[in-house]
Design an enzyme around this catalytic site. Structure first.
Site, short mmCIF file in Angstrom:
data_model
loop_
_atom_site.label_atom_id
_atom_site.label_comp_id
_atom_site.label_asym_id
_atom_site.label_seq_id
_atom_site.Cartn_x
_atom_site.Cartn_y
_atom_site.Cartn_z
N ASN A 9 -32.24 -35.31 -32.36
CA ASN A 9 -32.20 -34.01 -31.72
C ASN A 9 -31.72 -34.12 -30.39
O ASN A 9 -32.64 -34.69 -29.58
CB ASN A 9 -33.69 -33.51 -31.88
N TRP A 10 -30.53 -33.27 -29.92
CA TRP A 10 -30.13 -33.60 -28.69
C TRP A 10 -30.71 -32.47 -27.87
O TRP A 10 -30.64 -32.55 -26.50
CB TRP A 10 -28.59 -33.24 -28.76
N LYS A 11 -31.55 -31.57 -28.50
CA LYS A 11 -32.27 -30.52 -27.49
C LYS A 11 -31.37 -29.81 -26.62
O LYS A 11 -29.93 -29.79 -27.05
CB LYS A 11 -33.38 -31.25 -26.89
N HIS A 95 -39.79 -26.65 -34.66
CA HIS A 95 -39.91 -27.57 -33.81
C HIS A 95 -41.10 -27.34 -32.40
O HIS A 95 -41.08 -26.12 -32.44
CB HIS A 95 -38.56 -28.00 -33.04
N GLU A 97 -41.39 -27.62 -29.57
CA GLU A 97 -40.96 -26.96 -28.41
C GLU A 97 -40.98 -25.47 -28.51
O GLU A 97 -41.15 -24.72 -27.59
CB GLU A 97 -39.83 -27.75 -27.78
N GLU A 167 -44.19 -34.56 -36.34
CA GLU A 167 -43.82 -34.72 -34.72
C GLU A 167 -45.05 -34.52 -34.04
O GLU A 167 -45.45 -33.23 -33.54
CB GLU A 167 -42.75 -34.05 -34.17
N GLY A 173 -41.35 -36.98 -26.09
CA GLY A 173 -40.81 -37.25 -24.76
C GLY A 173 -41.70 -37.99 -23.85
O GLY A 173 -41.61 -37.57 -22.52
N SER A 212 -41.10 -40.03 -29.59
CA SER A 212 -40.62 -41.28 -28.66
C SER A 212 -40.31 -42.54 -29.61
O SER A 212 -40.60 -43.84 -29.17
CB SER A 212 -41.80 -41.68 -27.73
N GLY A 233 -35.32 -37.77 -30.31
CA GLY A 233 -35.05 -36.95 -29.27
C GLY A 233 -34.28 -37.73 -28.23
O GLY A 233 -32.92 -38.04 -28.38
N GLY A 234 -34.87 -37.91 -26.98
CA GLY A 234 -34.32 -39.08 -26.02
C GLY A 234 -33.35 -39.99 -26.48
O GLY A 234 -32.29 -40.42 -25.83
P1 13P Z 1 -38.53 -37.89 -27.96
O1 13P Z 1 -37.88 -38.85 -29.16
O2 13P Z 1 -37.63 -37.46 -26.95
O3 13P Z 1 -39.88 -37.95 -28.07
O4 13P Z 1 -38.38 -36.42 -29.16
C1 13P Z 1 -38.85 -36.19 -30.27
C2 13P Z 1 -38.25 -35.03 -30.70
O5 13P Z 1 -38.87 -34.02 -30.37
C3 13P Z 1 -37.44 -34.97 -31.83
O6 13P Z 1 -37.28 -33.63 -32.35
#
Ligand code: 13P
Length: 251
Positions: A9-11, A95, A97, A167, A173, A212, A233-234
């Site tokens: 997920n590149w957000k 998600h 967020e 998640e 993050g 993470s 994510g990251g």
């Molecule tokens: P991180 O891997 O950066 O913690 O993000 C997880 C995430 O929200 C994937 O959708």
């Protein structure tokens, strides 16, 4: 046997230049044919990524879709049918967020899930508890409610064409990964909840862990019986790190 899946997920990250570089890095990865790999760029970069990954076995999805499945007068939104039209096969829904920062409710998440399926996209339903909810001992209750809202609305059969991602919000993050045991407990509860309605659907649905995930933590996480891969994510913004996570899912 469930096929493992690793999704990035590149957000809200990336420029045309950095996305081109990342796609180039992904092209060079030696990926196992035993793992489904997907990436979720921002809507703006989906077509660029699809072009950059042509001929490579990596699926492309969107991070969100409108509650309205078909195109229409809805400024700023992107419909599931439009996502399908450009070449997406998957879409994230719910998600944390979006739930937390943009006020997305369970009802809205359910409508997006339905819109995705109505258009032939596979929804990836994200669920997870906050730190306060975990500390209050409410983790399973919160996750069960988020999942139950979609089951009640669309029936358990909807999960034969969907993916679930657990998640924990406190792990996203933050560098704090849930332990394999903590994650497994929730994944098993999700599967049990689905099994109460259909053993077949429960046995087939893939449940990804997100929060993470790094190459170093992936092997142990993916070794748990109910963890079928990861939503990253990251670490997915680095092709080599992401590739290592994909390899961990193939072992
Ligand atoms: P991180 O891997 O950066 O913690 O993000 C997880 C995430 O929200 C994937 O959708």
């Amino acid at each position: 046997m469930r096929r493992p899946m690793v999704a990035g997920n590149w957000k809200m990250h990336g420029t045309c230049a950095s996305v081109a570089e990342l796609a180039e890095g992904l092209r060079d990865l030696a990926l196992s044919s035993d793992v489904d790999v997907a990436v979720f760029p921002s809507s703006l970069h989906i077509s660029q990524v699809l072009a950059g990954l042509q001929g490579v076995c990596i699926q492309v999805g969107a991070q969100d879709c409108s509650v309205e499945p078909m195109p229409g007068a809805l400024t700023g939104e992107v419909s599931a049918s439009q996502l399908l039209d450009v070449g997406c096969v998957l879409v994230l829904v719910g998600h944390s967020e979006r739930r937390q920062l943009l006020g997305e409710t369970d009802e809205v998440v359910g409508r997006k899930f339905a819109a995705a399926q109505a258009c032939g996209l596979t929804p990836v339903l994200c669920v997870g508890e906050t730190l306060a909810q975990r500390e209050a001992g409410k983790t399973l209750e919160v996750v069960s409610h988020q999942l139950g809202c979609v089951i009640d609305e669309l029936g358990v059969g909807a999960f034969s064409r969907a993916v679930v991602a657990y998640e924990p919000v406190w792990a996203i993050g933050t560098g704090l990964t849930a332990t394999p045991q903590q994650a497994q407990e929730v994944h098993a509860a999700i599967r049990l909840q689905l099994a109460a309605e259909s053993a077949e659907v429960a046995a087939g649905v893939r449940i990804l862990y997100g929060g993470s995930v790094k190459a170093a933590s992936a092997v142990e996480l993916f070794g748990m019986p109910d963890i079928d891969g990861g939503l990253v994510g990251g670490a997915s913004l680095n092709a080599d790190e992401f590739g290592a996570i994909c390899r961990a899912a193939g072992n």
